[in-house]
Design an enzyme around this catalytic site. Structure first.
Site, short mmCIF file in Angstrom:
data_model
loop_
_atom_site.label_atom_id
_atom_site.label_comp_id
_atom_site.label_asym_id
_atom_site.label_seq_id
_atom_site.Cartn_x
_atom_site.Cartn_y
_atom_site.Cartn_z
N GLY A 237 0.99 -1.13 -0.12
CA GLY A 237 0.01 0.09 0.06
C GLY A 237 1.17 1.42 0.04
N ARG A 238 0.24 2.27 0.80
CA ARG A 238 1.14 3.42 0.65
C ARG A 238 2.69 3.20 1.30
NH1 ARG A 238 -3.99 5.96 2.08
NH2 ARG A 238 -3.76 4.85 3.70
N ILE A 239 2.70 2.53 2.53
CA ILE A 239 4.22 2.51 3.07
C ILE A 239 4.88 1.26 2.00
CG2 ILE A 239 5.28 1.72 5.22
CD1 ILE A 239 2.95 2.53 6.68
N ARG B 47 2.23 -4.77 12.25
CA ARG B 47 1.62 -5.10 13.67
C ARG B 47 2.18 -6.61 14.04
NH1 ARG B 47 1.12 -0.40 13.80
NH2 ARG B 47 -0.94 0.73 14.46
N GLU C 133 2.78 -6.04 23.05
CA GLU C 133 3.70 -4.88 22.77
C GLU C 133 3.78 -4.14 23.89
OE1 GLU C 133 4.68 -3.22 18.92
OE2 GLU C 133 3.70 -1.38 19.72
N HIS D 241 8.68 0.03 18.55
CA HIS D 241 7.57 0.62 17.41
C HIS D 241 8.17 2.00 17.33
CE1 HIS D 241 3.24 0.35 16.56
NE2 HIS D 241 3.66 1.06 15.79
C1 8YV Z 1 2.38 5.05 15.54
C2 8YV Z 1 1.70 3.32 14.00
O1 8YV Z 1 3.32 5.54 15.99
O2 8YV Z 1 0.25 4.74 12.51
C3 8YV Z 1 0.29 3.75 12.81
O3 8YV Z 1 -0.27 2.89 12.94
O4 8YV Z 1 1.76 2.13 14.10
C4 8YV Z 1 2.54 4.22 14.26
O5 8YV Z 1 3.04 5.10 13.15
C5 8YV Z 1 1.29 4.93 16.30
O6 8YV Z 1 0.04 4.14 15.85
C6 8YV Z 1 1.01 5.67 17.33
O7 8YV Z 1 0.64 5.24 18.55
#
Ligand code: 8YV
Length: 317
Positions: free
Chosen positions: A153-155, A235, A264, A283
Site C-alpha cells: 500500500g502506501r508504506i 503489527r 507490545e 515501535h
Molecule cells: C504510530 C503506527 O506510532 O500509525 C500507525 O499505525 O503504528 C505508528 O505510526 C502509532 O500508531 C501511534 O501510537
C-alpha cells in the site's frame, strides 16, 4: 463553549497535541483500561485515541453525544471500527504523512539485520574485539537481491522505492495488484508462497485485520530461504511469534527485525529477547519529530472537523 473530549492514552500524549486542542476543547484524560469513574459519558463529544488501548463499541454506545473518533496513527486495529460504523460515528486516522518515516525504518531494519549492525556494535564495544578479523559477522548482500513486500500500500510503495535505489528486484503480495508500483517500479505481483520462498528479504507492511492476523506462520517461515531476512513493520499480530522463535533458534532463516510485537512490549522474559539473530525496536516506525508533528496536526484536524459537524477529512470508517 468548549467541546468535551476524552483523550484515551496510557502515556502522556506527544507534546504538540494537547496545545492544539486546549483553546477549543475541555480535555478529559482516560489513562487506565477503563475510563475514569467520574466521566460524564453523556457529555463527551469527541474521542481522541493516542495509544493502542482497545476501544470497544460498547463504550462508544455509552456516549450518545459522541460525534467523532480521531486516532493518532494510521493503523486502527485497536478500535472497534465495526462498532463505530454501526453507531455512525466517523473515525479519522493519519494516512500518508508517516509513509516515508515508516519506510525508512523498514529499510533501516532490513539493512541492520542483513549487515549485523546491532551485533557488530555490541561486539565492537565488548572485551572480545581485540583483533580485526575479515571473516567475522558476514552478512547478506542487499544490493541486487530480491525484496518481497507483503502489503504494498502506501508504506509498501515507499519501501519499494527505496529498494529500487539498491538495485533490488521487487515482488509483492497484496489484496489486489498495485498498478502504480508495477508501472513505476517494476514490482511484480506473486502469491504469498512464491514471495516467501523466493525473496531474500521479506518486509511486512500490511494492516492487521481478520485476514492478515497470523498470516506469516510456521508454514510461511518454513518456506523462506535459510539466508532470508524477515522485517515486520506492520503489527505484531500478523506474525506468529512462536513460529518465528523456532525458525530463529533452528537457524531456518538468517535473521528477523521487528519494529512491532504482540504483545507490545513483549514480557521482559520472552525468549525472543535473548536471541542474537533478531533485532527488536520499541515501535519506532513513524517516530521522527517531523512525522509526529504532521500526525498531530492531521489527527487534530480530523477531531475538530467532526466536532464542528464537518466531514472528517481523513476517514477510515
Ligand atoms: C504510530 C503506527 O506510532 O500509525 C500507525 O499505525 O503504528 C505508528 O505510526 C502509532 O500508531 C501511534 O501510537
Amino acid at each position: 463553549m468548549a467541546y468535551q473530549i476524552l483523550v484515551q492514552s496510557d502515556v502522556d500524549p506527544y507534546e504538540a497535541i494537547l496545545p492544539l486542542l486546549s483553546d477549543s476543547c475541555q480535555i478529559h484524560m482516560w489513562r487506565e483500561e477503563e475510563p475514569p469513574a467520574d466521566t460524564d459519558f453523556a457529555a463527551i463529544e469527541g474521542l481522541y485515541v493516542y495509544s493502542h488501548m482497545w476501544l470497544d463499541g460498547a463504550l462508544m454506545e455509552r456516549m450518545p453525544g459522541l460525534r467523532v473518533i480521531s486516532n493518532f496513527g494510521v493503523g486502527c486495529d485497536h478500535i472497534d471500527l465495526d462498532g463505530a460504523k454501526r453507531l455512525g460515528i466517523p473515525v479519522g486516522n493519519t494516512p500518508g504523512v508517516l509513509d516515508a518515516a515508516t519506510a525508512d525504518m523498514t529499510f533501516t531494519l532490513l539493512m541492520a539485520a542483513a549487515r549485523n549492525v546491532v551485533r557488530g556494535d555490541h561486539f565492537a564495544r565488548g572485551p572480545e574485539f581485540i583483533e580485526y578479523d575479515p571473516s567475522f559477522l558476514l552478512g547478506q548482500e542487499v544490493a541486487g537481491s530480491t525484496l518481497g513486500i507483503v502489503g504494498l500500500g502506501r508504506i509498501g510503495y515507499q519501501v519499494a522505492r527505496r529498494a529500487s535505489g539498491f538495485d533490488m528486484e521487487v515482488i509483492y503480495h497484496n489484496r489486489g495488484p498495485n498498478r502504480r508500483a508495477e508501472e513505476e517500479l517494476g514490482a511484480r505481483y506473486v502469491s504469498l508462497d512464491e514471495l516467501v520462498s523466493t525473496a531474500d528479504f521479506v518486509t511486512l507492511t500490511m494492516p492487521l485485520t481478520d485476514e492478515t492476523r497470523g498470516m506469516i506462520g510456521r508454514r510461511e517461515l518454513g518456506l523462506m530461504k535459510p539466508t532470508a531476512v524477515l522485517v515486520n513493520a506492520a503489527r505484531g499480530g500478523v506474525l506468529d511469534h512462536e513460529a518465528l522463535l523456532e525458525a530463529l533458534r533452528e537457524r531456518r532463516i538468517y535473521a528477523a527485525a521487528l519494529d512491532v510485537t504482540e504483545p507490545e512490549p513483549l514480557p521482559r522474559d520472552h525468549p525472543l529477547l535473548a536471541m542474537e539473530n533478531v533485532i527488536i525496536m520499541p515501535h519506532l516506525g513513524s517516530a521522527t519529530v517531523q512525522t509526529r508533528d504532521a500526525m498531530a496536526r492531521m489527527s487534530v484536524k480530523n477531531l475538530m472537523a467532526g466536532l464542528e459537524g464537518r466531514e472528517v477529512p481523513y476517514r477510515i470508517a
